[in-house]
Design a protein around this motif. Structure first.
Motif, PDB file in Angstrom:
ATOM      1  N   GLY A 115       7.964   5.968  -2.026  1.00 45.94           N
ATOM      2  CA  GLY A 115       7.486   4.974  -1.070  1.00 45.94           C
ATOM      3  C   GLY A 115       6.482   4.023  -1.692  1.00 45.94           C
ATOM      4  O   GLY A 115       6.519   2.806  -1.465  1.00 45.94           O
ATOM      5  N   VAL A 116       5.583   4.563  -2.511  1.00 45.31           N
ATOM      6  CA  VAL A 116       4.604   3.708  -3.187  1.00 45.31           C
ATOM      7  C   VAL A 116       5.323   2.735  -4.111  1.00 45.31           C
ATOM      8  O   VAL A 116       4.985   1.553  -4.187  1.00 45.31           O
ATOM      9  N   ALA A 117       6.348   3.248  -4.798  1.00 46.55           N
ATOM     10  CA  ALA A 117       7.117   2.376  -5.691  1.00 46.55           C
ATOM     11  C   ALA A 117       7.728   1.216  -4.909  1.00 46.55           C
ATOM     12  O   ALA A 117       7.705   0.068  -5.362  1.00 46.55           O
ATOM     13  N   ILE A 118       8.257   1.523  -3.714  1.00 43.09           N
ATOM     14  CA  ILE A 118       8.841   0.479  -2.869  1.00 43.09           C
ATOM     15  C   ILE A 118       7.773  -0.584  -2.548  1.00 43.09           C
ATOM     16  O   ILE A 118       8.027  -1.790  -2.635  1.00 43.09           O
ATOM     17  N   ASN A 119       6.585  -0.110  -2.202  1.00 39.67           N
ATOM     18  CA  ASN A 119       5.517  -1.053  -1.856  1.00 39.67           C
ATOM     19  C   ASN A 119       5.144  -1.946  -3.022  1.00 39.67           C
ATOM     20  O   ASN A 119       4.994  -3.161  -2.880  1.00 39.67           O
ATOM     21  N   LEU A 120       5.004  -1.333  -4.200  1.00 37.61           N
ATOM     22  CA  LEU A 120       4.628  -2.134  -5.369  1.00 37.61           C
ATOM     23  C   LEU A 120       5.739  -3.111  -5.734  1.00 37.61           C
ATOM     24  O   LEU A 120       5.490  -4.274  -6.053  1.00 37.61           O
ATOM     25  N   LEU A 121       6.969  -2.637  -5.662  1.00 34.54           N
ATOM     26  CA  LEU A 121       8.107  -3.496  -5.979  1.00 34.54           C
ATOM     27  C   LEU A 121       8.115  -4.723  -5.071  1.00 34.54           C
ATOM     28  O   LEU A 121       8.325  -5.849  -5.519  1.00 34.54           O
ATOM     29  N   ALA A 122       7.860  -4.478  -3.773  1.00 37.96           N
ATOM     30  CA  ALA A 122       7.914  -5.590  -2.812  1.00 37.96           C
ATOM     31  C   ALA A 122       6.819  -6.611  -3.114  1.00 37.96           C
ATOM     32  O   ALA A 122       7.059  -7.829  -3.043  1.00 37.96           O
ATOM     33  N   ILE A 123       5.638  -6.137  -3.484  1.00 37.55           N
ATOM     34  CA  ILE A 123       4.552  -7.076  -3.803  1.00 37.55           C
ATOM     35  C   ILE A 123       4.947  -7.951  -4.981  1.00 37.55           C
ATOM     36  O   ILE A 123       4.846  -9.183  -4.945  1.00 37.55           O
ATOM     37  N   GLY A 124       5.451  -7.297  -6.033  1.00 39.07           N
ATOM     38  CA  GLY A 124       5.830  -8.051  -7.225  1.00 39.07           C
ATOM     39  C   GLY A 124       6.966  -9.008  -6.942  1.00 39.07           C
ATOM     40  O   GLY A 124       6.905 -10.198  -7.282  1.00 39.07           O
ATOM     41  N   LEU A 125       7.986  -8.509  -6.266  1.00 40.51           N
ATOM     42  CA  LEU A 125       9.177  -9.314  -6.000  1.00 40.51           C
ATOM     43  C   LEU A 125       8.837 -10.557  -5.185  1.00 40.51           C
ATOM     44  O   LEU A 125       9.228 -11.678  -5.531  1.00 40.51           O
ATOM     45  N   THR A 126       8.075 -10.373  -4.108  1.00 41.09           N
ATOM     46  CA  THR A 126       7.834 -11.515  -3.226  1.00 41.09           C
ATOM     47  C   THR A 126       6.877 -12.520  -3.862  1.00 41.09           C
ATOM     48  O   THR A 126       7.056 -13.730  -3.695  1.00 41.09           O
TER      49      THR A 126
END
Lengths: 529, 444
Positions: free
Chosen positions: B226-237
């Motif tokens: 879940g944390v990975a998902i959160n970090l990925l979303a920050i970077g991606l957006t």
């Protein structure tokens, strides 16, 4: 992956292929199943006839449950084939097995405790009306089934609030709901009281009357003789024999199951009691609710004798043991060990006096499941110089200790670094026994030392306890099995409502006398009778 | 989440009362502790506060326009009354042994009264004398919308046994990618707006599929995934914003149109505030009703709940646990994506980095607060929405005590804290699905 290796071992089962009789509803031929490091089933053959009870008898770890999990589609066999009503089948999952009319009641119930009975029963095979569950139809169907098989149940009850016996009825209903006509019952009586067991056999008979065939997995000899039409004995993953329950005896079955003659008697020399080691005076202990369950109890155990505590569970056994070992504070009275008053001491100080304690619940109080065998074996002594140097554990010493004890106490494991929780029940208990009995002891307290174990482990553990006695250790044995107390103890105390109804020498302690005392009858009543 | 997992072992055995009562010191139960707090607060109100308040009436309006009903409240009297009630509730809770379940009821009543108390005292202490209640309610629901949808995203996943701490990331990805697509399409409203909402929803689903892949198939720790998902979303957006959005030079665009629900919007008092709104806001209510039915009345819902409670039992009945968990996690992700669209496409009309501002985590809190039940989680989400809406108002009030301004954040946080503390005590422990967080290993 499973099916490729099957090609490696053909032939073994071909000779049997023509034996199939029309009567046989379920047949396993040459089933082989490997787990890492273990051959759980080794070319096992097995056949169940219509309307019969076929017992699979074997010790823990003999491969009974593995075989049935293969039959139920939960495991894929590495070799061998299954036939249902003469047709070869290959189950990819339990859904296939269910479709073929097989139902299984697992040893550990597979229920969802927070859901209602009807939800548990229909799960996976839901009755629906449009897109929604049809609760009314489910209830009606369950009512009809419980009527037909006399399985009384309230379909709306929450499963977690039901008694164990009722939960078992829910498991049976789950299978019957799916129109199973082959039922696999995995150690169904392990969780039941003796009265419930009798009721359960009634249910099994009513299933047979309606044409259902039953595979009954057990390691209890008495039950095999009571219920089986046919018996297959498994040992070490192999089917080692068949027996006819009409001619078999407990002794002959046990020999087949264990692989050698089993004596139900424990060999021991007469005790040579020495000085009093444990002296309990006027002890009162309260349980978790604050109710005194041990009240005014007096007890003395001498060096070199086994004092057996008999009694129906819940008469203060647990609180007595916990108070002596310092786990539970006592309300009043005193406990002295080797002449030292230890009342109010903490468990470690008491253990350091040379007191070993094998607790009644090995997985909860005896072991730390995720810890390695090696760490579990020093739980009560890691702080001693032998195993630690200035806050640092000496891993090499811990390891050597573990390797020695695992060998001495015959713990079957692939290594001393595996988590203790992965061992079988018998091996977990041997691990606890190894730790507690290998210390320098003056007093040994063992509670339910062989609960749920196989015959081989029971014998081994009994010999270890007697050996400790012969070395001059005072032993306090608590067991709910009267037979165990009678075969081990030199003196027997029958615990009733928190105190000893009577303390008997071994010769006076007959089954009948103990049984009456356990039930609360005093000796005058017996004399009159 | 941690809280929830710590609770797990307690389910299968009754809690042990302390072994021996400590001499000379009686331990207070949870309810009694809260009771003491209310008792002290009540005494303070009666003795200190009630007399010190401005005697002028404060007025609550219900609805917009002229001639709406209004309620005048005498602050001193109200505070005195509430204070006395608090004292009573405190005493009832302290006497838990004799009052039984009334202890919990008394604390609940006291807690419900806490919100008007904060309103009345803040109004009395500020220059303004009126507050309109109905728009406040409307705003609570509106502000609570993404939290509520996020809570449902967590609900589906966790009911199936997968911890979903990645709601925030799924929302953010939906918000960001949805708006970037909208900008590329011209950001001028019309059909591209709806296409972008669909994209946002799909992106939420994709992120959830990734979470399922990591935590169900590869059995990664579900928190880590879940944390990975959160970090990925920050970077991606933030990457998309810098590389696509900023070069396009589109700062903002029109948002989803406002809809009036026929008939209901004309209801007196509440109509304009509650039944005039935007599509995602209305969809949320539909989705909640639907979820309640799907989860508790459909075969699929029964399966989802069973794999979250006892996956091995489900497996023995021939249910594909892995597939069911994938489905549930992805359905949740779609809803998180919709919550993301609420930010950029329904409300703000632009995308900034970290626009979701922790709402995904608050959604998780609302879910646990609501004990993994749809409507209770909705209540939790609206409570959080209310706290935020109330905060915005109080900010404008200039509350001061004896000439010193009271920081608005202080008043804003009070109902929050108290509600959570009391609900934790009075309603009891939240019991999560039994197998949440436990990776499923198929028998083989």
């Amino acid at each position: 992956m499973a099916l490729q290796s099957g090609a490696d071992q053909p032939g073994a089962d071909e000779s049997r292929a023509d034996e199939a009789s029309p009567d046989v509803v379920l047949e396993a031929r040459g089933i082989t199943k490997r787990f890492p490091g273990v051959l759980a089933n080794d070319t096992v053959d097995f056949a169940l006839r219509r309307g019969q009870v076929h017992c699979l008898l074997g010790e823990n770890g003999a491969g009974k449950s593995t075989l049935m999990n293969v039959v139920f589609g939960l495991y894929q066999p590495d070799a061998g084939e299954l036939l249902v009503r003469g047709e070869p089948v290959r189950f990819r999952s339990s859904a296939d097995a269910i479709a073929a009319g097989i139902g299984m009641v697992h040893q550990h119930f597979q229920l969802v405790p927070v859901m209602a009975v009807w939800e548990n029963v229909v799960l996976g095979d839901e009755l629906t009306r449009g897109p929604l569950l049809d609760r009314g139809a489910a209830r009606a169907r369950i009512a009809e089934l419980s009527e037909r098989y006399s399985l009384a149940i309230d379909p709306d009850a929450v499963v977690g609030e039901l008694s164990v016996g009722a939960q078992q009825r829910v498991e049976l209903l789950k299978a019957l709901f799916r129109d199973a006509d082959i039922l696999i019952l995995d150690e169904p009586t392990a969780v039941l009281t003796p009265q419930e067991v009798d009721g359960f056999f009634e249910i099994v008979r009513s299933l047979l009357d309606r044409g259902i065939s039953v595979v009954f997995i057990t390691h209890k000899l008495r039950e095999v003789l009571a219920v089986a039409d046919e018996v297959t004995v498994l040992r070490g993953g192999k089917a080692v024999g068949r027996a006819d329950p009409r001619t078999a005896t407990q002794g002959s079955l046990a020999t087949l199951m264990v692989g050698r003659d089993v004596s139900f008697e424990v060999d021991k020399a007469p005790a040579e009691p020495g000085a009093v080691v444990l002296r309990v005076v006027d002890l009162t202990v309260a349980d978790d609710r604050g109710v005194p369950t041990v009240s005014g109890l007096e007890l003395q155990v001498r060096a070199g004798e086994i004092f057996g505590v008999a009694g129906v569970e819940g008469n203060g056994q647990r609180e007595l043991v916990e108070a002596i070992t310092g786990i539970r504070p006592s309300v009043s009275g005193s406990v002295a060990i080797g002449g030292t008053d230890v009342t109010g001491w903490n468990p470690r100080r008491i253990a350091d006096l040379g007191v070993g304690h094998v607790p009644e619940d090995r997985s909860k109080d005896g072991l730390v499941g995720p810890f390695s065998l090696a760490d579990n074996l020093v739980l009560n002594r890691y702080h001693r110089a032998e195993f630690s140097r200035r806050f640092v554990v000496r891993r090499d010493a811990v390891r050597r200790n573990a390797e020695r004890l695992v060998a001495d106490f015959d713990v079957r494991t692939t290594g001393v670094d595996v988590p203790a929780g992965t061992l079988s029940g018998g091996n977990q208990q041997k691990l606890v026994i190894a730790r507690e009995l290998s210390a320098d002891l003056s007093l040994l307290i063992v509670a339910q030392p062989t609960r749920g174990l196989d015959v081989g482990s029971i014998e081994f553990i009994h010999r270890q306890i007697v050996a400790r006695r012969d070395e001059g250790v005072a032993v306090l044995l608590v067991s709910a099995e009267l037979d165990e107390v009678l075969s081990l103890a030199d003196r027997v105390g029958v615990l009733y409502r928190g105190r000893f109804a009577e303390v008997l020498d071994r010769e006076e302690a007959t089954r009948r006398r103990c049984g009456m005392l356990m039930g609360g009858a005093d000796q005058h009543a017996e004399e009159v009778a | 989440m941690l809280l929830a997992m710590v609770d797990l072992p307690a389910q299968d055995k009754p809690t042990r009362p302390p072994r021996t009562p400590r001499r000379g010191f009686t331990r207070l139960s949870r309810l009694q502790t809260i009771g003491v707090a209310y008792l002290l607060l009540g005494v303070t109100l009666v003795v200190q506060v009630a007399g010190a308040l401005d005697p002028a009436q404060v007025v609550f309006l219900f609805g917009l326009g002229d001639g709406v009903p209004q309620v005048g409240v005498q602050p001193a009297a109200f505070t005195l009354g509430t204070g006395l009630l608090f004292v009573l509730a405190g005493v009832v809770a302290l006497g838990e042994r004799w009052t039984g379940r009334y202890a919990g009821v008394a604390l609940l009543v006291a807690t419900v009264l806490f919100v008007p108390l904060v309103l009345v005292t803040s109004l009395a202490l500020s220059a303004a004398g009126t507050m309109n209640v109905v728009p406040l309610m409307g705003e609570s629901l509106r502000v609570g919308t993404p939290v509520a949808l996020g809570a449902l995203a967590g609900l589906y996943a966790e009911r199936s046994g997968v911890v979903n701490i990645g709601i925030e990331g799924m929302m953010l990805a939906g918000a960001g990618v949805g708006f970037v697509v909208y900008a590329v399409l011209g950001a001028a409203g019309g059909w591209p707006l709806y296409v972008s909402v669909v994209v946002a929803v799909a992106v939420g689903g994709l992120m959830a599929a990734l979470h399922a892949l990591l935590s169900v198939t590869f059995r990664t720790d579900q928190i880590v995934s879940g944390v990975a998902i959160n970090l990925l979303a920050i970077g991606l957006t933030s990457f998309l914003r810098r590389e696509v959005l900023l070069p396009l030079g589109i700062g903002g665009g029109s948002t989803l149109p406002t809809i009036e629900i026929p008939l209901l919007a004309d209801l007196p008092l509440v109509g304009r505030s509650l039944f005039v709104g935007k599509p995602i806001y209305f969809t949320m209510f539909l989705i909640f009703a639907l979820t309640q039915v799907v989860l508790f009345r459909s075969a699929w819902g029964l399966r989802v709940r069973s794999v979250g409670e006892n996956p091995h039992a489900a497996e023995t009945l021939g249910i594909d646990v892995v597939k069911t968990r994938y489905q549930a996690v992805i359905v949740g992700g779609l809803l998180a994506g919709l919550a993301g669209a609420w930010f950029t496409l329904e409300t703000v009309g632009t995308f900034d980095n970290l626009i979701t501002n922790g709402k995904g985590f608050i959604a998780l809190a609302a879910l646990i607060f609501g004990k993994w039940r749809p409507w209770s989680a909705f209540g939790g989400a609206v409570l959080f929405g209310f706290a935020e809406a109330l905060g915005r108002r109080i900010q404008l009030l200039d509350v001061s005590v004896g000439g010193f301004p009271v920081p608005s954040q202080f008043l804003q946080v009070l109902p929050f804290v108290v509600t959570i503390v009391v609900l934790a005590g009075a309603i009891g422990r939240a019991i999560p699905p039994a197998s949440v967080g436990v990776p499923f290993e198929r028998s083989r």
